[in-house]
Design an enzyme around this catalytic site. Structure first.
Site, PDB file in Angstrom:
ATOM      1  N   ASP A  67       0.923  -1.266  -0.089  1.00  9.26           N
ATOM      2  CA  ASP A  67      -0.049  -0.055   0.026  1.00  9.26           C
ATOM      3  C   ASP A  67       0.874   1.011   0.010  1.00  9.26           C
ATOM      4  OD1 ASP A  67       0.825  -0.534   2.690  1.00  9.26           O
ATOM      5  OD2 ASP A  67      -1.140  -1.022   3.395  1.00  9.26           O
ATOM      6  N   ASN A 136      -7.732  -4.386  14.309  1.00  8.74           N
ATOM      7  CA  ASN A 136      -9.049  -4.832  13.778  1.00  8.74           C
ATOM      8  C   ASN A 136      -9.099  -5.804  12.808  1.00  8.74           C
ATOM      9  OD1 ASN A 136      -8.282  -3.300  11.561  1.00  8.74           O
ATOM     10  ND2 ASN A 136      -9.793  -1.754  11.491  1.00  8.74           N
ATOM     11  N   HIS A 138      -7.243  -5.657   9.837  1.00 10.90           N
ATOM     12  CA  HIS A 138      -7.024  -5.246   8.725  1.00 10.90           C
ATOM     13  C   HIS A 138      -5.651  -5.891   8.366  1.00 10.90           C
ATOM     14  CE1 HIS A 138      -4.901  -1.086  10.026  1.00 10.90           C
ATOM     15  NE2 HIS A 138      -4.114  -2.130   9.818  1.00 10.90           N
ATOM     16  N   GLU A 143      -9.889  -2.521   5.402  1.00 14.17           N
ATOM     17  CA  GLU A 143     -10.504  -2.557   6.813  1.00 14.17           C
ATOM     18  C   GLU A 143     -11.737  -3.456   6.836  1.00 14.17           C
ATOM     19  OE1 GLU A 143      -9.245  -0.644   8.999  1.00 14.17           O
ATOM     20  OE2 GLU A 143      -7.551   0.295   7.963  1.00 14.17           O
TER      21      GLU A 143
HETATM   22  C1  F6R Z   1       1.356  -1.943   6.246  1.00 11.30           C
HETATM   23  C2  F6R Z   1       0.053  -2.405   6.189  1.00 11.30           C
HETATM   24  C3  F6R Z   1      -0.741  -2.575   7.544  1.00 11.30           C
HETATM   25  C4  F6R Z   1       0.000  -3.152   8.696  1.00 11.30           C
HETATM   26  C5  F6R Z   1      -0.852  -3.150  10.120  1.00 11.30           C
HETATM   27  C6  F6R Z   1      -0.143  -3.561  11.126  1.00 11.30           C
HETATM   28  O1  F6R Z   1       1.961  -1.898   4.755  1.00 11.30           O
HETATM   29  O2  F6R Z   1      -0.621  -2.413   5.285  1.00 11.30           O
HETATM   30  O3  F6R Z   1      -1.738  -3.660   7.389  1.00 11.30           O
HETATM   31  O4  F6R Z   1       0.771  -4.338   8.375  1.00 11.30           O
HETATM   32  O5  F6R Z   1      -1.476  -1.895  10.368  1.00 11.30           O
HETATM   33  O6  F6R Z   1       0.764  -2.482  11.737  1.00 11.30           O
HETATM   34  P1  F6R Z   1       1.853  -2.738  12.774  1.00 11.30           P
HETATM   35  O7  F6R Z   1       2.733  -3.574  12.414  1.00 11.30           O
HETATM   36  O8  F6R Z   1       2.585  -1.196  12.917  1.00 11.30           O
HETATM   37  O9  F6R Z   1       1.234  -3.225  13.973  1.00 11.30           O
END
Ligand code: F6R
Length: 243
Positions: A67, A136, A138, A143
């Protein structure tokens, strides 16, 4: 679905880096799907260390990231390109021409997403996709409630995400309101998936996503349907489940 229990964050990072290294050694011209966020930082640091020791060669590797924020250019230190360059690309012998993220500076969302789907198809699809797990459930910016059928698409960031990001920007005006993300369909097409999870604050979502029903309300639950998923999680993250 294979779950590998790690002692702590460092152990998780080493184990995940081992799996990525094995992929690069088995197929030097592999396509890695990469993630940003705090969880994979240690994994990238370990890969860099092994590269510096001469144990890893990225010269033929291609990467496609999950992303990117819409409206941030690569030099913005909050862009995911900047993160990847800072944590991995600038530290190993990867050919930058073969590192791809959605183009955050393309204002036409349909074009940005179609272009990115084409890039992923043109490189032959993803051999190994690395994922972090949101609180959550994701994955990427997919989401709760998003259709599992989606390919790369543009998402409107929630008010809470924008508020959380506010501290990184001069004003609320500068906070990105949208992002481009691979969709669940794109992610599920990867040949192998590696999920890294650390910390007690992720224990409840691990239980829900990987031991609960498969539902768009918990996007990561769809990974239960993929035939080659490895989850590397530390003891704290696995504290609510029996492994
Ligand atoms: C990152 C992404 C997100 C993260 C997720 C967990 O490119 O797409 O889905 O992998 O938010 O984030 P952390 O590792 O910071 O807990």
């Amino acid at each position: 679905m294979k779950i590998i229990k790690a002692k702590d964050y460092n152990d998780m990072s080493r184990k995940a880096a081992n799996i990525i290294s094995a992929q690069i050694i088995m197929k030097p011209s592999c396509v890695l799907g990469l993630a940003t966020g705090s969880t994979p930082i240690g994994t990238y640091a370990q890969l860099v260390e092994w590269y510096k020791k001469g144990d890893l060669d990225f010269s033929e590797v291609t990467t496609v990231n999950l992303d990117e924020y819409k409206g941030l250019d690569r030099n913005n230190d909050q862009s995911y390109y900047y993160f990847m360059n800072d944590n991995l690309f600038s530290k190993v012998n990867i050919d930058l021409e073969r590192t791809f993220l959605p183009d955050g500076m393309e204002p036409d969302s349909d074009k940005a997403c179609a272009d990115y789907n084409k890039i992923i198809a043109d490189v032959g699809g993803v051999d190994l996709q690395l994922l972090g797990l949101g609180h959550n459930g994701h994955i990427g910016f997919n989401e709760p409630g998003m259709a599992f059928e989606a390919e790369t698409h543009c998402v409107n960031l929630t008010e809470s995400t924008m508020k959380a990001n506010q501290r990184f920007f001069a004003s609320m005006e500068d906070v990105p309101k949208q992002a481009y993300t691979m969709g669940i369909k794109t992610i599920m097409q990867a040949k192998k998936i590696l999920v890294v999870v650390s910390g007690e604050d992720k224990a409840a979502i691990i239980k829900e996503a990987f031991f609960g029903p498969i539902t768009p309300a918990v996007q990561a639950s769809v990974l239960q349907l993929h035939n080659d998923v490895t989850i590397v999680a530390d003891e704290a993250a696995l504290s609510l489940v029996e492994v």
